[in-house]
Design an enzyme around this catalytic site. Structure first.
Site, PDB file in Angstrom:
ATOM      1  CG  HIS A 125      11.375  19.365 -12.935  1.00 16.91           C
ATOM      2  ND1 HIS A 125      10.837  18.093 -13.016  1.00 16.91           N
ATOM      3  CD2 HIS A 125      10.440  20.127 -12.301  1.00 16.91           C
ATOM      4  CE1 HIS A 125       9.645  18.079 -12.447  1.00 16.91           C
ATOM      5  NE2 HIS A 125       9.383  19.298 -12.007  1.00 16.91           N
ATOM      6  CB  CYS A 126       9.357  22.500 -17.437  1.00 15.56           C
ATOM      7  SG  CYS A 126       8.288  23.902 -17.834  1.00 15.56           S
ATOM      8  CD  GLN A 127       7.776  26.729 -11.425  1.00 18.72           C
ATOM      9  OE1 GLN A 127       7.486  26.397 -10.279  1.00 18.72           O
ATOM     10  NE2 GLN A 127       8.204  27.949 -11.726  1.00 18.72           N
ATOM     11  CG  ASN A 131       6.981  15.288 -17.336  1.00  9.24           C
ATOM     12  OD1 ASN A 131       7.739  14.603 -16.648  1.00  9.24           O
ATOM     13  ND2 ASN A 131       6.483  14.846 -18.477  1.00  9.24           N
TER      14      ASN A 131
END
Length: 279
Positions: A125-127, A131
């Site tokens: 999960h990439c902040q 997303n």
């Protein structure tokens, strides 16, 4: 609904950083180096603008593309449970059930606590894109990192060229030096950070791994060595097949973040066991 993902402080910070680097490159580095209105300056400004805006385009694709949802009708294939190869069944086709979603999880699927759902071929999960990076947007994420790295390195080279050609004895006031330090440190740091991230994902793609699978593989290798056995990542089909499984078979479309027609359902994947049987 997807547009609401842009209402995020990290995404706002990304746009601020992009704008800062773009301004420094064009109106500080290029202007002081060869002049923005010169032929050389216009050329470098055009090249960097293309790299920057293509990075923005890939960024939008990453944010707006759903990484992959498990179909509500998904059920495990009964044939997968009847394989005679016990190790293969355990490592590859063993069907798991998500304790949170209470649904079956396909191969390479993991639950994201931030998104509160299971994601197909989840990498992480990439902040910064607010997303998950998963099956349907991993290609766009890789292209984003690639173009952002090239753009930041290009900006760094121009910045260094601007610094080297400047006569600091004539133009070397303390406030001017401080301005260049304030502009150069973020650009250099961004180049190093993105360069490391790009190398990491090149390694992952060449081995057909996700970030999660890499760390799972480290533990699996340790357990295998402890029991006197060997471990091989089951989805590693060879470098060429690994790369084309992400970027696609058409080389001309490798750098198009929206060219994902080669992707299937994200439920099942070819494994090294299958390759041995077909050769």
């Amino acid at each position: 609904m997807e547009w609401k993902r842009f209402l995020s402080i990290p995404i706002f910070a990304v746009f601020l950083l992009m704008g800062f680097v773009y301004y420094v490159t064009l109106f500080v580095s290029i202007e002081d180096w060869v002049g923005l209105r010169s032929s050389d300056g216009s050329f470098h400004a055009l090249v960097f603008s293309f790299l920057a805006f293509y990075s923005v385009f890939a960024f939008f694709v990453c944010v707006l593309t759903d990484p992959g949802r498990v179909p509500s009708s998904y059920v495990p294939d009964v044939e997968d449970r009847e394989l005679s190869d016990q190790e293969f069944r355990r490592n590859v086709t063993h069907q798991r059930k998500c304790e949170i979603c209470s649904t079956f999880k396909p191969q390479r699927c993991h639950h994201c606590r931030t998104c509160r759902r299971c994601v197909l071929r989840m990498d992480h999960h990439c902040q910064w894109i607010n997303n998950c990076v998963g099956y349907w947007n991993y290609k766009a994420f890789f292209i984003l990192v690639f173009f952002a790295t090239v753009a930041s390195i290009y900006s760094t080279v121009i910045f260094i060229a601007s610094v080297l050609q400047k006569d600091w004895e004539v133009w070397g006031q303390s406030h001017s030096k401080g301005l260049y330090v304030a502009c150069g440190v973020p650009v250099l740091g961004l180049s190093m950070t993105l360069g490391s991230l790009l190398c990491w994902h090149i390694y992952l793609m060449a081995n057909n791994m996700t970030t999660i699978e890499y760390y799972e593989g480290v533990r699996a290798q340790w357990l295998a060595r402890k029991s006197g056995q060997s471990y091989r990542h089951p989805f590693n089909l060879g470098v060429y097949r690994n790369v084309t499984s992400v970027l696609g078979p058409n080389v001309l479309k490798w750098l198009l973040p929206t060219a994902v027609s080669h992707l299937k359902d994200g439920i099942s994947f070819r494994v090294a066991h299958d390759m041995k049987q077909t050769t």
